[in-house]
Enzyme design. Structure first.
Site, PDB file in Angstrom:
ATOM      1  CE  LYS A  30      -4.181  -1.880   2.192  1.00  0.00           C
ATOM      2  NZ  LYS A  30      -5.192  -1.669   3.235  1.00  0.00           N
ATOM      3  CG  ASP A  80      -8.504   0.611   3.754  1.00  0.00           C
ATOM      4  OD1 ASP A  80      -9.254  -0.212   3.202  1.00  0.00           O
ATOM      5  OD2 ASP A  80      -7.271   0.458   3.848  1.00  0.00           O
TER       6      ASP A  80
END
Ligand code: ATR
Length: 276
Positions: free
Chosen positions: A65, A101
């Protein structure tokens, strides 16, 4: 035909293909969504040749990420706030990066517990990793008065607080029961509570009667934290919903339709989690 996928290392257990496959079928779109194992030393080469590899974009999971965020040409505000990206897409030949997220967590929290925000009450976040950053950002955007971050290694909690500014306060790990008592949400962002990963030792009976307790762990679906909160009469928010909702913006980018998180999809993935 549009192709998308999820990159990670390892990637075999990702449930994203099940989620996106469900939506592709529901819309009757002739696209694909696959797991792509990418080793850490190969992530930059892979992302720079995403179009040549035949992808419109991809999801990014552990441990890529931060690398994905660094490599992307266009970093959206959601990713800049967190310093990590989980959703990538090509637009005009440039690689765009977002972090969904925050959206996933806040959307599911609002769906399961619309009244979660109590005027002037702080929220408690357990953990200070990438997932914690995404959630802290969401709470600040929602206008909470104070975010209290409790982490095993205090230095990491201090770093997180320094990154976000005065509304975020770092605490020692052993202060979590005493200083969560007046919070309107308590969320676990650590891996503790996953099968075999130890105990959080949160005393749910000490939490405020209207405190909403959330966990981003979804294996098991009901963690020890959520079970004890439910037993104490508190509203709980499981981790599976966040996983499902964070997938929505990516699907829309790649395949051009905004999907819906249905009960049927929830049950499908829950059954897969229970079988694991
Ligand atoms: P992610 O990006 O998914 O948030 P991470 O960056 O590896 O993952 O962060 C994991 C978090 O879980 C950290 O806050 C970590 O605490 P440390 O910073 O002290 O390592 C926390 N964590 C992991 N195992 C833990 C344990 N046994 N007890 C308490 N916290 C734990």
């Amino acid at each position: 035909m549009t192709n998308a996928g999820v990159i990670g290392w390892p990637i075999a257990h990702s449930r994203s293909p099940l989620i996106h496959g469900y939506w592709l079928k529901a819309f009757g779109i002739a696209g694909t969504y696959t797991r792509v194992p990418v080793e850490p030393q190969d992530v930059e080469r892979f992302l720079r040749s995403l179009a040549a590899e035949g992808f419109a974009g991809c999801n990014v999971t552990v441990p890529h990420k931060e690398a994905a965020f660094r490599i992307a040409n266009e970093k959206h505000a959601s990713a800049v706030a967190v310093g990590a990206a989980n959703t990538l897409w090509l637009e005009g030949g440039r690689l765009h990066a977002a972090n969904t997220d925050t959206y996933g967590f806040m959307t599911y929290l609002a769906a399961r517990a619309p009244q979660w925000q109590r005027r002037d009450a702080p929220v408690a976040v357990l953990g200070a990793g990438g997932a914690a950053r995404a959630i802290v950002h969401g709470f600040l955007e929602a206008g909470v008065a104070q975010v209290r971050v409790f982490n095993r290694s205090r230095a990491r909690a201090d770093d997180l607080a320094a990154h976000f500014g005065a509304k975020v306060r770092a605490f020692d790990w052993d202060q979590r029961n005493a200083h969560a008592a007046d919070c309107c949400v308590l969320v676990n962002t650590t891996s503790v509570g996953m099968k075999g990963e130890g105990h959080l030792d949160i005393d749910a009976t000490r939490l405020h009667a209207s405190c909403v307790v959330a966990d981003i762990v979804y294996v098991p679906l009901e963690t020890e934290l959520l079970r004890s909160a439910r037993a104490a009469g508190l509203t709980t928010v499981d981790g599976l919903g966040m996983l499902l909702h964070q997938a929505v913006p990516g699907f829309e980018r790649w395949f051009g339709k905004r999907p819906v998180v249905t009960d049927e999809l929830y049950d499908l993935i829950a059954a897969d989690v229970r079988a694991s």
